[in-house]
Structure formats: C-alpha cells, structure tokens
Write a protein that holds these residues in place. Structure first.
Motif, short mmCIF file in Angstrom:
data_model
loop_
_atom_site.label_atom_id
_atom_site.label_comp_id
_atom_site.label_asym_id
_atom_site.label_seq_id
_atom_site.Cartn_x
_atom_site.Cartn_y
_atom_site.Cartn_z
N GLU A 117 0.80 -1.22 0.00
CA GLU A 117 0.00 0.00 0.00
C GLU A 117 0.83 1.27 0.00
O GLU A 117 0.58 2.18 -0.80
N TRP A 126 -2.54 3.18 10.50
CA TRP A 126 -3.27 2.32 9.58
C TRP A 126 -4.35 1.56 10.32
O TRP A 126 -5.48 1.43 9.85
N SER A 174 -8.30 1.68 9.39
CA SER A 174 -8.72 0.53 8.59
C SER A 174 -10.04 -0.03 9.08
O SER A 174 -10.39 0.08 10.25
N SER A 175 -10.76 -0.64 8.15
CA SER A 175 -12.02 -1.32 8.50
C SER A 175 -11.71 -2.71 9.04
O SER A 175 -10.59 -3.22 8.89
N GLU A 213 -12.77 -5.40 7.81
CA GLU A 213 -12.51 -6.24 6.64
C GLU A 213 -11.06 -6.09 6.18
O GLU A 213 -10.40 -7.08 5.83
N GLU A 214 -10.55 -4.85 6.16
CA GLU A 214 -9.17 -4.62 5.76
C GLU A 214 -8.20 -5.27 6.75
O GLU A 214 -7.19 -5.87 6.37
N TRP A 215 -8.51 -5.11 8.02
CA TRP A 215 -7.70 -5.70 9.10
C TRP A 215 -7.61 -7.21 8.92
O TRP A 215 -6.53 -7.80 8.93
N ALA A 268 -8.22 -8.99 6.21
CA ALA A 268 -7.60 -9.38 4.94
C ALA A 268 -6.08 -9.39 5.03
O ALA A 268 -5.41 -10.28 4.49
N VAL A 269 -5.50 -8.39 5.71
CA VAL A 269 -4.04 -8.34 5.83
C VAL A 269 -3.53 -9.53 6.62
O VAL A 269 -2.55 -10.19 6.24
#
Length: 327
Positions: free
Chosen positions: A136, A269, A273-274, A276-278, A280-281
C-alpha cells in the motif's frame, strides 16, 4: 487471582524504571475478551518508548508490549462462548507485557493450529508493517529496487522474503557480514556494509546508475540520512524506526533534492482501517507463513515475564534471534 504486570511510571533506562506489579485480571465488558498471554517478543518498538523517544504518544503509567499470543479465558456480553479456549493474537489493548490482556473481541486474530507460539507471537508488528509498506505505502512491483538499512533485523529479514513475492529487488544494508548469507538465501539481491564510504557507489552500480526506487530507514540519525543519496531523484524514503535513538534531520538531508521522506505508522493504519481490511491483511500474512514462504526470526532466548530486565539486556546484547517473555 493475582496476575503479573510490567509497568513504568517515568521514562528512562528499562532496568531503572520498569516495575513488576500484581493485579486482579479485569472482567471483560460488552464485546470484550480476556486473554491469558503465553508469549510475547521483545521488539525495539517495545523498548524505545520506555526510554522516552516518543513521549507525546505514551500516557504514563504504561504497560509495554505491542504483540503476543495467548488463550481466551473469559468473554464479555455479546461475545460468542465459542471463543473460550481459542488461541489468539490479543491486539490493540493494553500492553502485552502482563499475564492477562483485556481487548475488544474484534481485534483478536485467531491463530491456526499449525502455527506455534514462537511464530505466532511475532505475527503482528513486523510482518504486517512490511506487508502494508510493500503493498500500500510503496506499491512495490517488478522493476522496483528497495534499500533497507538494519537489514539483519527481524523486519529486514521479512522484507527480504517479501521481495520475490512482490517482485522487487532488495538491497540489504547491514553492519555485520554474519547476516550476508542468510539475507541472500531469504531473497535479498545484494547485501552491502552500510558503514562503508562506498555504499552509495555500490548501490548506483547495482541499479545501473539510477539509484533505488525507495528506501526503508529503521535507524534514524546520520545512518538514515545517508539513504537520501541512495535513491532516485524522485525516490521515497519511509522512516519506520529509531534504533539509534537519534532523529534524522530529514529537512536538511533532502534539501536540493526531490526525494520524499514519510513516516509510516502502523497504529495509524489500524486506526483508519475497517474490520474487513484488518482481517484481509492477517489472512495474507498467515497464509504466507502456512505456505512456508514467510518465516519469523529464530528464537534466541526465553525468559519469564518477571525476569523482564534481564531479558531486555539479553535482547540488546547482540544475541542471535528474538528474545521472548513467557507466562
């Protein structure tokens, strides 16, 4: 039941300011869980704040520790009972240098059974930071060149392993030749001694005179400032650490250049972050570990949590591998 807590009330040398206290574990509130922490690594990012490098970020008294692994022992209202007994990474709560941590259940990352505690307790600060930087912050890809100083560190080794995954070439800068063979095995394209006067010329030679696309500074001070002359005219430097304890004078170092210097804050970050983003990483990081494409640094020594002062001395003595605090 009394639980051990490492706490400090003023900034200073860890051996002088850290105290071992006891307290009763907190009862988790709505949406919270209580985790009994089993293992946590000693990272530079845990120790540097104790010495007062970032006083504006720390509210005293404070409990150190940003990562670890443990088992859910209690759940609050609204949290499924199925979480009891699950092994998780207890993130974004109070510091992990204590026997029990109470956190929001949404920040508990389940740990697959095939990942042991020694690995699991290291899966947040360094792997997530490196992954986010590559994907990112810098969007690294084939054709890019990344210079990383303090490359023998835990995060330096992760950048080396991510280089074939993202396609960039990594130039590792170290202070010791003992890291060379391992960094090359992990994926680094070149390993240079960062203390040598000719390091800039060697980087230019390795990049056909262009300089690197970007650089990662974990040291600060004059060592960090050197990176300005190692990147392209419009290159980027990300400042992620302060191992030297000395801030780099970036405004002077970049004067007359188009080089951009930016800090990278993992906590920023996380804040933005949402869920979902959390998730996914961590899914990406966990998969790489399970597929054996990403390995954490070996364990050099283990100490009981109450022996934290001796553990920090060991971690900073040049011991090979990560030092863990166990409960």
């Amino acid at each position: 039941m009394e639980a051990n807590v490492v706490r400090y009330y003023r900034f200073g040398e860890p051996g002088e300011v850290l105290q071992i206290e006891t307290k009763a574990p907190l009862v988790p509130g709505p949406g919270e869980i209580s985790v009994k922490v089993r293992a946590r690594p000693i990272n530079p990012s845990d120790v540097i704040p104790i010495r007062g490098a970032y006083p504006h970020r720390i509210t005293l008294p404070a409990v150190p520790g940003y990562e670890g692994v443990g088992v859910v022992e209690a759940v609050g209202p609204g949290v499924p009972k199925q979480m009891l007994g699950k092994r998780v990474l207890p993130l974004q709560g109070d510091g992990t240098w204590q026997d029990y941590v109470t956190i929001s259940a949404k920040f508990a990352v389940p740990v697959p059974e095939d990942i042991d505690d020694d690995t699991a307790c290291q899966l947040y600060i360094n792997p997530v930071t490196a992954w986010l930087i590559c994907r990112e912050a810098l969007r690294l890809t084939h054709g890019d060149v990344l210079v990383v100083n303090a490359a023998g560190s835990a995060i330096g080794r992760i950048f080396a392993q991510l280089s074939p995954i993202f396609g960039y070439r990594m130039i590792a800068l170290t202070r010791s030749d003992r890291h060379t063979s391992e960094l090359l095995r992990l994926g680094a394209a070149f390993v240079f001694n960062g203390a040598e006067d000719s390091v800039r010329e060697r980087i230019l030679e390795a990049t056909a005179g262009q300089g690197a696309t970007a650089a990662i500074d974990s040291i600060g001070g004059p060592e960090g400032e050197k990176l300005v002359r190692c990147v392209k005219t419009d290159g980027t430097i990300l400042s992620i650490g302060l191992l030297s304890g000395i801030p780099a004078l970036w405004h002077e170092a970049v004067r007359g250049t188009q080089v951009r210097v930016k800090p990278f804050y993992l906590r920023q970050w996380v804040r933005n972050s949402s869920q979902e983003e959390w998730a996914a990483v961590f899914e990406h990081v966990l998969r790489l570990v399970q597929e054996k494409k990403l390995a954490m640094i070996q364990i050099g020594a283990k100490f009981e949590l109450t022996d934290v002062k001796r553990a920090i001395l060991a971690a900073e003595s040049g011991i090979q591998g990560k030092v863990l605090l166990l409960s």
